[in-house]
Motif scaffolding. Sequence first.
Motif, PDB file in Angstrom:
ATOM      1  N   GLY A 181       0.824  -1.206   0.000  1.00  0.00           N
ATOM      2  CA  GLY A 181       0.000   0.000   0.000  1.00  0.00           C
ATOM      3  C   GLY A 181       0.858   1.256   0.000  1.00  0.00           C
ATOM      4  O   GLY A 181       1.954   1.279   0.553  1.00  0.00           O
ATOM      5  N   ALA A 182       0.341   2.316  -0.619  1.00  0.00           N
ATOM      6  CA  ALA A 182       1.129   3.548  -0.721  1.00  0.00           C
ATOM      7  C   ALA A 182       0.335   4.798  -0.386  1.00  0.00           C
ATOM      8  O   ALA A 182       0.898   5.774   0.104  1.00  0.00           O
ATOM      9  N   GLY A 183      -0.956   4.815  -0.647  1.00  0.00           N
ATOM     10  CA  GLY A 183      -1.727   6.059  -0.590  1.00  0.00           C
ATOM     11  C   GLY A 183      -1.642   6.799   0.726  1.00  0.00           C
ATOM     12  O   GLY A 183      -1.573   8.022   0.762  1.00  0.00           O
ATOM     13  N   GLU A 184      -1.638   6.082   1.832  1.00  0.00           N
ATOM     14  CA  GLU A 184      -1.662   6.726   3.147  1.00  0.00           C
ATOM     15  C   GLU A 184      -0.312   6.711   3.840  1.00  0.00           C
ATOM     16  O   GLU A 184      -0.150   7.281   4.914  1.00  0.00           O
ATOM     17  N   LEU A 185       0.654   6.046   3.249  1.00  0.00           N
ATOM     18  CA  LEU A 185       1.865   5.651   3.952  1.00  0.00           C
ATOM     19  C   LEU A 185       2.671   6.813   4.519  1.00  0.00           C
ATOM     20  O   LEU A 185       3.192   6.739   5.628  1.00  0.00           O
ATOM     21  N   ALA A 186       2.819   7.900   3.760  1.00  0.00           N
ATOM     22  CA  ALA A 186       3.762   8.957   4.145  1.00  0.00           C
ATOM     23  C   ALA A 186       3.222   9.917   5.192  1.00  0.00           C
ATOM     24  O   ALA A 186       3.999  10.629   5.826  1.00  0.00           O
ATOM     25  N   VAL A 187       1.905   9.966   5.401  1.00  0.00           N
ATOM     26  CA  VAL A 187       1.332  11.012   6.248  1.00  0.00           C
ATOM     27  C   VAL A 187       1.848  10.911   7.680  1.00  0.00           C
ATOM     28  O   VAL A 187       2.304  11.890   8.274  1.00  0.00           O
ATOM     29  N   GLY A 188       1.776   9.697   8.262  1.00  0.00           N
ATOM     30  CA  GLY A 188       2.184   9.536   9.649  1.00  0.00           C
ATOM     31  C   GLY A 188       3.651   9.838   9.865  1.00  0.00           C
ATOM     32  O   GLY A 188       4.034  10.527  10.823  1.00  0.00           O
ATOM     33  N   ALA A 189       4.519   9.324   8.980  1.00  0.00           N
ATOM     34  CA  ALA A 189       5.955   9.554   9.131  1.00  0.00           C
ATOM     35  C   ALA A 189       6.293  11.035   8.972  1.00  0.00           C
ATOM     36  O   ALA A 189       7.146  11.574   9.694  1.00  0.00           O
ATOM     37  N   ALA A 190       5.641  11.711   8.018  1.00  0.00           N
ATOM     38  CA  ALA A 190       5.911  13.129   7.803  1.00  0.00           C
ATOM     39  C   ALA A 190       5.450  13.966   8.991  1.00  0.00           C
ATOM     40  O   ALA A 190       6.174  14.855   9.467  1.00  0.00           O
ATOM     41  N   ALA A 191       4.230  13.706   9.471  1.00  0.00           N
ATOM     42  CA  ALA A 191       3.722  14.450  10.628  1.00  0.00           C
ATOM     43  C   ALA A 191       4.652  14.280  11.820  1.00  0.00           C
ATOM     44  O   ALA A 191       4.959  15.239  12.545  1.00  0.00           O
ATOM     45  N   ALA A 192       5.114  13.051  12.042  1.00  0.00           N
ATOM     46  CA  ALA A 192       5.972  12.769  13.189  1.00  0.00           C
ATOM     47  C   ALA A 192       7.346  13.410  13.041  1.00  0.00           C
ATOM     48  O   ALA A 192       7.885  13.981  13.995  1.00  0.00           O
ATOM     49  N   ALA A 193       7.938  13.313  11.848  1.00  0.00           N
ATOM     50  CA  ALA A 193       9.275  13.890  11.643  1.00  0.00           C
ATOM     51  C   ALA A 193       9.253  15.401  11.839  1.00  0.00           C
ATOM     52  O   ALA A 193      10.167  15.982  12.435  1.00  0.00           O
ATOM     53  N   VAL A 194       8.197  16.053  11.335  1.00  0.00           N
ATOM     54  CA  VAL A 194       8.077  17.501  11.502  1.00  0.00           C
ATOM     55  C   VAL A 194       7.887  17.850  12.973  1.00  0.00           C
ATOM     56  O   VAL A 194       8.484  18.809  13.484  1.00  0.00           O
ATOM     57  N   ALA A 195       7.075  17.070  13.685  1.00  0.00           N
ATOM     58  CA  ALA A 195       6.868  17.318  15.112  1.00  0.00           C
ATOM     59  C   ALA A 195       8.168  17.155  15.893  1.00  0.00           C
ATOM     60  O   ALA A 195       8.481  17.950  16.793  1.00  0.00           O
ATOM     61  N   CYS A 196       8.935  16.118  15.552  1.00  0.00           N
ATOM     62  CA  CYS A 196      10.208  15.894  16.238  1.00  0.00           C
ATOM     63  C   CYS A 196      11.192  17.018  15.936  1.00  0.00           C
ATOM     64  O   CYS A 196      11.934  17.469  16.825  1.00  0.00           O
TER      65      CYS A 196
END
Length: 790
Positions: free
Chosen positions: A731-746
Amino acid sequence: MMGTRDRLPREQDEATVPVTDAGIGRRRFLGYVLAAPTLAVAARLGEEAVGTTEAHAAPAAPASLPGLPELTKLFDFNDLLTDAALPTAGLITIQVHADGTASFALPRAEVGQGITTSTAMLIAEELDLPLEKIRVTLADARPELLFNQLTGGSNATISTYTPVRVAAAIARRRLLEAAADVLDAGISTLTVKDGVVTARNGRSATYGSLAEKAASVRTVRVAADLKPRSAFSVIGTPRNRVDALASVTGRKQFAMDLQVPGAFPAMVCRPPTINGTVRSVQNLAETRAMPGVTDVVAVSTGVAVRARTFGQCIDAVRALKVAWGPGTAEGASDDTVLRELKAAEIPLAVPPLNHLAKTVEATFTFHFASNSALEPNCAVADVRPDRAEVWASLKSPIVAKEKIAAKLGLPLGAVTVHVTEGGGSFGRKLFSDAALEAAEISRAMGKPVKLMWHRTDEFRQGRTHPMATSRIRATHALGKVLTYEQRHTSVSTDFGHGLGEIITAAAAKLPVGDLTFSETIFTLTQQTPYDLGLHTQFLNEVDKGFNTGSMRGIYSPNVRCAQELVLDRLADEMGKDRLQLRRQLMKDDRSRAVLDKVADIGNWGRELPAGMAQGIAVHPEYHGAVAVLAEIDCRPQTTGRHVPDACTGPRVTKVVCAVDVGLAVNPKGLEAQMTGGIMDGIALTLTSGLHLKDGAFLEGSWDNYFYTRQWNTPPELEIVVMPPTGEKPGGAGELAVGAAAAAVACAYGAATGTMPTTFPVNHSGPLGFEPLPTVPPIPQSPTDGLDRAY
């Protein structure tokens, strides 16, 4: 003349084909040649196909597994969707026409994610036909497909990958058999290029000239082999979208572009609070007499207006004087919902440990977020006394058809639902709100309507990502993480769009005990890439008074963001580099590989000015893994910059993303998916949230719902598609959202020296805009567009 050993019989009755494991090779599948004037082929995926290495089958899940997140390694939400689609996976048809083209009606929704392109690539690969000769359209609602016409959970390519290829491979075999007769040559001596079959003697025939000969007078069962990955020339290569030209020239047909006879524009005057009701209309006659207005009727969601233009609809909606009844969230605000969530939190089980171990605790708040797509919610409906026809972008059209039939009191067969292409979704178009509403309005007026929601309707009465809290407690000692507990508490997520039905149908074999719909999906989606010792994650949901939806990633962006921030805290307390701790705790090689890749390309640990910092995060889901490294600028000269009518604040200056989805069908499309997910993640962390006050959301459009803007996107962005690590796509459609949100928060926490706990981080600051009034429910169309240009 060729011998009989060189050619299979052109037609075989089902009884003559062995259906045993011994009769099916590693890549051999069964399918059907359908009775038709030209070649029409359908896949048949039974147990023999599922048992091969090409077809996807989830491992049998033990009945008594505990409800731990690691269950996702055995059977996850994507496996559930694939498993549900499998029984009817063969009910798809590829046709080869006399003009040399091939066509396929895809039982999924194209909403900008590019699945018509990737599907065309699958057909082109197995059929050896140029991509430009493949026509992929969207299928109408087909109830016989059961659970095989739902687009969600990043499952479209996974679940259709093998069936589409099988049908195309059978078509190719059939065409070669026909060519062998026409060219008087053995099949093994024929070559195919760009839809032209050539024999060694130089004679050739096009697919178009063979299509009729390859057809069958009766439906017969045949076998075919799929290409090995080593022979791929289309799959895995970067391709432009097949609909790109239509998109940029304005030729693509969305619902509002359709010219349905008699379908005049329609809009709805909606209540000032969420799901309010109509008590009375005080100026019905006057509104009906306004220029261009043809009809005004009260419906379940408000007061509907039909007019000759949308501008006249807007004027009429603004003129209406309606007495409204209370809504389902009357008097609610951010604070009241937050108190409700905190009261419903599931207690943590592991107490703070003694002085031999240390405890890290944190509670995070994620505010409501809009599930609006760029295309406003819309649908066309023509309802007559004995039938109904509806056009809309729908990701769950079978459920839409069922609900429309029930709403209108019509037999299911009397309702036709056409699926149009959509201008975005992110989960929004799993719901058939506009289609159902348009059908109700058309019936009430007795006329066809072209319904469009105003953007303000979408933000205030549309679907939202629910407000939630995540409470975490982790313990560590002697350089090891001992325990990790996460309790996610959320406003209820509505799964009444088809996902709930799938869970109900699969309940007997799901190893999740007696969980609710939401808890089941939470358990089947939430996995962590890290070994965190004794590890538990649980969900509790409250308050069904809001219109919520399965926004891109459902629970993952919030859960992942909270976990990665706690990982940073643990690393700091344990005296370890944040990347080092993640590598130490990583459970699988694929996640470690994408982490190492972004750390290397992004130069993790490089020296940055005070107020700037890096963050890093990993997210595994749906047989894929992604890592994101983000750099952020929180210096005063950046956070204090002024852009008219905007919320600026910190700026993400650089993002590096590495993604592994097993086999990327179209790497270029995958890059686009990652880019979109990164922009979503930046928005969710920094700027995009809804403010709830007195039962209504204050945001009223994109100009005050501060999604990531052009001037707030990272100037440096690099997407790395990892080499294939599998034989089939993940799967690809949703994959990047969580990692991006977390990396920006960190990164934000590192730059400011304070871990953020409320998202978006600007939510508690100044509102940044003057809220639009709730009465009238939509604003006057602007006339000062040039004054707002900058």
